[in-house]
Scaffold this active site. Structure first.
Site, PDB file in Angstrom:
ATOM      1  CG  ASP A  35      -1.617   1.219   1.528  1.00 39.44           C
ATOM      2  OD1 ASP A  35      -2.263   1.704   0.587  1.00 39.44           O
ATOM      3  OD2 ASP A  35      -1.565   1.729   2.664  1.00 39.44           O
ATOM      4  CG  ASP A  93      -2.100   7.465   2.930  1.00 35.00           C
ATOM      5  OD1 ASP A  93      -1.212   7.900   3.678  1.00 35.00           O
ATOM      6  OD2 ASP A  93      -3.290   7.755   3.058  1.00 35.00           O
TER       7      ASP A  93
END
Ligand code: B16
Ligand code: MG
Length: 220
Positions: free
Chosen positions: A10, A12
């Site tokens: 991922d 963020d």
């Protein structure tokens, strides 16, 4: 248990902390509508797409708007967000990430980005990591945000691998659910009290040995 052949990250909250910038921009928008959003409420927006986030925020403020007005607000928020993101540098990469990537490459693993952000490539460019991924799946390539598994399934597909070959690194509850629904093992970045469904939880990538993640079993 299969030894992992790829790590899917991922963006963020795992590679960089853009959540603070999303929060500032959403807060500015909420304030312009006459209400505020708390840091605690912001937690529920992590990994959630731009329009879904907007709908949650408007519901929080008790505001009803037309689709046209909502699109205009989402565009305005994104402009404020991009002003903040444009100031990012490689110094914004989260602790442990750079060293971890050196180990991951040395172990011969493939890497993919799995982010629902439409700004993911711009952010990777700002922090100098655009060439560090074998596949980049971002908000421009998917139809459904997390917790739908689409973003991670597309990542495995672009790498030519099966879900069982992949381990996902995620900081959001919605992201862990997406990875689990994709049939992948998960390393949660954060606290076990919040990321209850992750197979392993670490505070950040600093202390994590690549081999531990390669051989990670599903939690029983
Ligand atoms: P954008 P991730 C997500 O990124 C963020 O966590 C979430 O807060 C944001 O609303 C979403 O991207 C969409 O971002 O407005 O830039 O398209 O965690 O999936 O990397
Ligand atoms: Mg995240």
């Amino acid at each position: 248990m299969n030894k992992a052949k790829a790590f899917l990250f991922d963006l963020d909250g795992v590679i960089v902390d853009t959540a603070v910038f999303h929060y500032q921009a959403w807060r500015r928008m909420a304030n312009s509508l006459g209400f505020d959003i708390s840091e605690h409420f912001n937690e529920s927006l992590k990994g959630v797409s731009r329009m879904d986030s907007l709908n949650l925020i408007l519901a929080q403020g008790g505001v009803t708007l037309s689709e046209e007005q909502k699109l205009a607000l989402a565009t305005q928020k994104n402009e404020w967000y991009l002003e903040l993101v444009s100031q990012m540098t490689p110094g914004d990469i989260l602790p442990g990430v750079t060293d971890f990537f050196v180990q991951v490459k040395a172990a011969g693993l493939k890497t993919a980005l799995g982010s629902v952000s439409k700004n993911a490539k711009l952010i990777l460019e700002r922090i100098g990591m655009l060439d560090d991924f074998d596949a980049i799946i971002d908000g421009t390539k998917i139809e459904r945000g997390k917790p739908d598994p689409e973003v991670f399934l597309k990542g495995a597909e672009e790498l030519g691998l099966q879900p069982a070959d992949c381990v996902v690194f995620e900081d959001a509850v919605a992201g862990i659910e997406a990875a689990r629904r994709a049939g992948m093992r998960t390393v949660g970045i954060g606290t076990p009290e919040i990321l209850t469904e992750a197979d392993l939880v670490v505070p950040d990538l600093r202390g994590l040995a690549v081999n531990e993640a390669i051989e990670l079993p599903f939690k029983v």
